[in-house]
Design an enzyme around this catalytic site. Structure first.
Site, short mmCIF file in Angstrom:
data_model
loop_
_atom_site.label_atom_id
_atom_site.label_comp_id
_atom_site.label_asym_id
_atom_site.label_seq_id
_atom_site.Cartn_x
_atom_site.Cartn_y
_atom_site.Cartn_z
N HIS A 1 -26.55 12.92 42.58
CA HIS A 1 -25.91 12.52 43.19
C HIS A 1 -25.69 11.61 44.16
CE1 HIS A 1 -27.56 12.48 47.45
NE2 HIS A 1 -27.86 11.98 47.54
N ASP B 1 -37.23 18.26 55.45
CA ASP B 1 -36.07 16.66 55.64
C ASP B 1 -34.93 16.98 56.71
OD1 ASP B 1 -34.90 14.73 54.28
OD2 ASP B 1 -32.87 15.51 53.87
N ARG C 1 -34.67 10.34 62.49
CA ARG C 1 -34.03 9.60 62.06
C ARG C 1 -32.62 8.85 62.80
NH1 ARG C 1 -33.71 10.23 55.92
NH2 ARG C 1 -33.64 8.18 56.43
N SER D 1 -36.12 10.82 50.95
CA SER D 1 -35.35 12.24 51.35
C SER D 1 -34.46 12.88 50.59
CB SER D 1 -34.32 11.84 52.61
OG SER D 1 -33.55 12.43 52.71
N LYS E 1 -34.63 16.39 48.06
CA LYS E 1 -33.68 17.07 47.61
C LYS E 1 -33.10 17.68 46.30
CE LYS E 1 -32.13 15.53 51.31
NZ LYS E 1 -31.16 14.77 52.35
N1 URA Z 1 -28.74 10.70 52.15
C1 URA Z 1 -29.94 11.61 52.95
O1 URA Z 1 -29.94 12.56 51.77
N2 URA Z 1 -30.69 11.47 53.33
C2 URA Z 1 -31.42 10.16 54.27
O2 URA Z 1 -32.07 9.25 54.46
C3 URA Z 1 -30.03 9.30 53.34
C4 URA Z 1 -28.32 9.62 53.09
#
Ligand code: URA
Length: 446
Positions: free
Chosen positions: A87, A166, A173, A188, A192
């Protein structure tokens, strides 16, 4: 009153006053928000309290788990070996996934990558892949898993039932100025990654002008928060903090980046992209149980780039996901000619002699968006052929009038808007800039 009976008001009050929340309180708040029992205004107050008061490692792990539990989880346990994921926290010109997925898979480590679309100044892997004619990034869970099983690699978009809480919280957010909170970002991202089902993940945490974390110190804090969540919830995670003060590689924009990724897989990529690929790739390979040391893993990856195995894996991945069937390496070399191209170009020239003292990644990213390569809102479409070719990078000497970059767009107004912003991204000075490391450091096992 039992902790899980705390009302949303009590949870907000506790966090507002700096107290620690227990996992049951976090779980019931997230569940309540996901089901719609807790309205946006209470969740917004909660987020703002977290923004100012923070969450400790324990609370952050509880939030992550609550997010994961809001949806389904991919089950990759039937696949052989340790499936590895990666990621990136997002950057400009960041096409590392396009290189890493086939490369690490060619080393014998299965890679299952769920990716996203770009927003704002940062690009998204799915937009880049969309420039390959016919490429499908909407694989079903069954197709995704079967492809990782058969060819050892797949890249697809996230399905709607993965971490729905999320998605909802992130949207809130975004409009309540609470995105850039380290525990909220860490929870967050990691929710994932956990729901995506891999056995291990390598996190590329960017630091610099084009990144969430503007300085290496905050990038390290974010990296540590994510690695700690991994330890708490049982997902092996390692992080590498990499530089995003200037764009990565020499291209920004979807089709242009696919071409550069392909050249990198053919052993002809830019030095900075190659180095980041080798560092992240070595970590992924070792977590996948191949190789005994970083040096050994790196040597293996260099060989797979040299002998064509990584490029061959890319060719198979493209064809498995509906892209053109290309005949060997010669066929792959024809891919750039099949990608969309924006018809108009404009050159940015040096206004004086000097060193490129700054090449601001954020400004380049915004220039690429203005050219049409990015989107300002989730539902906007992107011009896959638009973007930027950089000809000079930080530290290069240029003579007055020399070409610094070329902007590509499909309309005159976009070309002009992007070209102007692009020229502002370059700062020339008589003194060479202080060198900046490409790799700031690592967090985790490595
Ligand atoms: N990427 C994400 O998946 N979540 C965040 O909060 C910020 C960047």
């Amino acid at each position: 009153m039992a902790a899980d009976r705390s009302t949303p008001y009590e949870v907000i009050l506790k966090k507002r006053d700096g107290a620690k929340l227990d996992p049951a309180e976090i779980r019931s708040f997230v569940r309540g928000y996901a089901t719609g029992e807790i309205p946006d205004y209470l969740a917004a107050a909660f987020l703002m309290a977290v923004y100012f008061r923070g969450l400790d490692a324990f609370e952050t792990a509880a939030l992550t788990q609550a997010l994961v539990d809001s949806g389904s989880r991919l089950d990759l346990s039937g696949l052989p070996g340790v499936v590895v994921d990666k990621h990136s926290t997002g950057g400009v010109g960041d096409k590392t996934s396009l290189v890493l997925v086939p490369l690490v898979s060619a080393a014998g480590v299965p890679v299952a990558k769920l990716s996203g679309r770009g927003l704002g100044h940062t690009g998204g892997t799915l937009d880049k892949l969309a420039s390959i004619p016919g490429f499908r990034s909407d694989l079903s869970v069954e197709e995704f898993t079967a492809q990782v099983d058969s060819i050892g690699a797949a890249i697809s978009g996230q399905t709607a039932d993965l971490v729905p809480a999320d998605k909802k919280l992130y949207a809130l957010r975004d409009v309540t100025a609470t995105v850039d909170s380290i525990p909220l970002i860490a929870a967050s991202v990691m929710s994932k990654k956990i729901a995506a089902g891999a056995g291990a993940v390598v996190l590329d945490v960017k630091a610099g002008a084009g990144a969430f974390a503007r300085d290496p110190e905050s990038a390290f804090r974010l990296a540590e928060a994510m690695v700690d969540i991994g330890s708490e919830v049982g997902l092996v995670a390692e992080a590498v903090v990499t530089d995003m003060e200037q764009p990565l590689g020499m291209t920004v924009g979807n089709a242009l980046e696919v071409e550069e990724a392909l050249l990198t897989l053919l052993g002809e990529g830019p030095r900075d992209l190659l180095e980041i690929v080798l560092v992240l790739g070595s970590a992924m390979v070792l977590l996948g149980g191949v190789g005994n040391s970083e040096a050994e893993a790196r040597a293996l990856l260099v060989e797979l780039l040299r002998n064509g195995a990584a490029a061959e894996k890319f060719r198979r991945l493209i064809s498995a996901q509906g892209g053109p069937t290309l005949d060997g390496t010669d066929g792959l070399r024809k891919l750039p000619g099949m990608l969309p191209r924006a018809p108009l170009t404009a050159v940015v020239e040096a206004s004086s002699d000097g060193y490129v003292a700054e090449l601001n990644a954020l400004k380049v990213g915004l220039a690429a968006s203005a050219l049409g390569a990015g989107r300002a809102a989730v539902n906007e479409s992107v011009d896959l052929g638009a973007g930027i070719r950089l000809l000079k990078k930080r530290g290069d000497w240029v003579d007055r009038g020399e070409r610094l970059a070329v902007a590509h767009a499909s309309a005159e107004d976009r070309l002009e808007a992007g070209r102007g912003r692009l020229s502002e991204a370059f700062v020339l000075r008589k003194e060479p800039p202080c060198p900046r490391p490409l790799i700031h450091g690592k967090v985790g096992r490595g």
